[in-house]
Scaffold this active site. Structure first.
Site, PDB file in Angstrom:
ATOM      1  N   CYS A 144       6.048  -4.911   6.865  1.00 29.54           N
ATOM      2  CA  CYS A 144       5.309  -3.947   5.982  1.00 29.54           C
ATOM      3  C   CYS A 144       5.118  -2.440   6.669  1.00 29.54           C
ATOM      4  CB  CYS A 144       3.981  -4.626   5.539  1.00 29.54           C
ATOM      5  SG  CYS A 144       4.418  -6.342   4.558  1.00 29.54           S
ATOM      6  N   CYS A 181      -1.165  -2.979   7.789  1.00 31.15           N
ATOM      7  CA  CYS A 181      -0.850  -4.094   8.699  1.00 31.15           C
ATOM      8  C   CYS A 181       0.536  -4.583   8.293  1.00 31.15           C
ATOM      9  CB  CYS A 181      -2.080  -5.302   8.337  1.00 31.15           C
ATOM     10  SG  CYS A 181      -2.006  -5.719   6.555  1.00 31.15           S
ATOM     11  N   HIS A 218       3.046  -4.737  -3.979  1.00 31.11           N
ATOM     12  CA  HIS A 218       3.247  -4.540  -2.391  1.00 31.11           C
ATOM     13  C   HIS A 218       4.811  -5.164  -2.470  1.00 31.11           C
ATOM     14  CE1 HIS A 218       3.167  -4.338   1.842  1.00 31.11           C
ATOM     15  NE2 HIS A 218       3.088  -5.800   1.849  1.00 31.11           N
TER      16      HIS A 218
END
Ligand code: CAA
Length: 426
Positions: free
Chosen positions: A92, A413, A383
């Site tokens: 990510c 994160c 996301h």
């Protein structure tokens, strides 16, 4: 070799609205979506036919056909085909790491302009064949003679047809991101209500930003979507409190579909440049990318949570920048899970964490919650893993510009126990 370090300007960004998995983008590939995001940026900043210094982008979930995803997307876009491109990948953190890669070359004077971003589709996740079928197919391929090959084909059984589906899980622990986050939530005593409150704030802030036109020059409609599909402006803590927990153990479980990010599809890109390049085109600078940091934690053998690396990256970055946690006008913390954001905030407020883990005299500090994710974040927007960094940088740069300047902190994160962080200033 390096003459001097130059300021890196964020000129603007573009993304397509984020969709829920298996929704309107179900038949769009990573390349389709990244190309659409690039073309929206080209249209917005008049970059048609322009040769940029470099395009850097990535995806977390990739088909083998995506081995040159960024370059193929450039070739499919209206940028000059003479624009070089390459892929990066850091779970990510991919989008933000791509931005850092372009920024570093601009800072060193190696390029004048570049685009960075990311894309992901959980709808078009690469399905693999299972190991038994792979072995059988390889044997057939190596075998000479039609008859011998046909004989091997008779060994095909229904079990061979079970696909290998990529799991949203850590290879070394077998636990999903959500299961890891649930362990961390329990360790930090993160309650259900505060998670639901953070999720509601994300939806309200994102909805308000859309309403006031904040995203008009950041989001380009795509395949029938004009806004992020996951956005529910009518979210309330009362409604969220009724959802059943999906991660965590029995009675103590607090994490639900409402306070976790949904699986999503989407793409985002950001235009970065030297001040000279921007001035020559009369393009206003929204903000400057001034600092960045990456950290990793040993979540396998140690006792630190999988998604807690930003808790270490941010203090390191602050020390290098000579800043405190309170020295920011805006904070953008990627909401992988509400509990992940809250655990990070709690760690920074904890004197023992500050002393024992960060080597400070006391706690790192407190984030003013009224300045956190003021235009919504991943819980509401969704996301698409590698697209989140570009969404955040473009959103924060515009927000800083809109308020006439200031300083913003970014914290993301990433799987594998990593965290990527940055500072934007204007
Ligand atoms: C990867 C990295 O490097 C780092 C990271 O970012 S880690 C994060 C990575 N991301 C993830 O791990 C994704 C985690 N999310 C998931 O796996 C799935 O979304 C999930 C298991 C949490 C939920 O999946 P799901 O059950 O299919 O969700 P969904 O059907 O949409 O929602 C369940 C219910 O909640 C409801 N709901 C969700 N949000 C709501 C809201 N804001 N208000 C009211 N209701 C809501 C839905 O309406 C639905 O209700 P019904 O069952 O009555 O239809």
């Amino acid at each position: 070799m390096v003459a001097s370090v130059r300021r890196v300007a964020v000129i603007g960004g573009n993304r397509i609205p984020f969709a829920r998995s298996n929704g309107p983008y179900a038949t769009a590939s990573n390349q389709d979506m990244l190309t659409a995001a690039l073309d929206g940026l080209v249209a917005r900043f008049g970059l048609g036919g322009e040769r940029l210094g470099e395009v850097v982008a990535g995806a977390v979930l990739k088909h083998s056909r995506d081995f040159n995803l960024a370059r193929e997307s450039v070739l499919g876009s209206r940028l000059s085909p003479d624009t070089p491109a390459y892929d990066v990948q850091q779970a990510c953190g991919t989008g933000l790491q791509a931005i850092v890669a372009v920024a570093n070359k601009i800072a060193l004077g190696q390029i004048e302009s570049g685009v960075a971003g990311g894309v992901d589709t959980t709808s078009d996740a690469p399905l693999g064949v299972n190991e038994d079928l792979r072995q059988l197919l390889l044997r057939i391929n190596r075998t000479k003679g039609t008859l011998a090959r046909l004989r091997l084909l008779t060994k095909l059984r229904p079990r061979h047809l079970v696909p290998a589906i990529p799991r949203n899980a850590e290879p070394r622990t077998g636990l999903s991101m959500g299961e890891h986050a649930a362990v961390t939530a329990e360790r930090w005593g993160i309650g259900r209500q505060e998670q639901d409150e953070l999720a509601v704030a994300s939806h309200r802030n994102l909805a308000a930003a859309y309403e006031r036109g904040f995203f008009d020059d950041l989001v380009t409609p795509y395949l029938g979507l004009t806004r992020d599909q996951n956005l529910r402006p009518d979210s309330t803590v009362e409604k969220l409190s009724r959802l059943r927990p999906v991660f965590g153990d029995g009675e103590k479980a607090t994490m639900t579909a409402g306070n976790s990010t949904p699986l999503s599809d989407g793409a985002s890109v950001v235009l970065l440049a030297s001040e000279e390049w921007a001035a020559a085109r009369r393009l206003p600078v929204l903000a400057y990318l001034t600092h960045c940091e990456t950290a990793a934690v040993d979540f396998v053998h140690g006792d630190e949570g999988l998604l807690m690396a930003p808790a270490y990256a941010v203090p390191r970055m602050l020390a290098r920048a000579g800043l405190g946690l309170g020295d920011f006008d805006l904070y953008e913390m990627h909401e992988a899970f509400a509990s992940q954001v809250l655990a990070t905030l709690r760690a920074w407020e904890d004197p023992a964490f500050g002393k024992e883990r960060l080597g400070l005299d006391g706690p790192l500090g407190v984030v003013d919650r009224t300045r956190l994710n003021v235009n919504g974040s991943s819980l509401a927007a969704g996301h698409p893993f590698a697209a989140t960094g570009g969404r955040i940088v473009a959103t924060l740069a515009k927000a800083l510009h809109e308020r006439g300047g200031g300083r913003g902190l970014i914290s993301i994160c990433a799987a594998g126990g990593q965290g990527v962080t940055a500072i934007l200033e204007k």
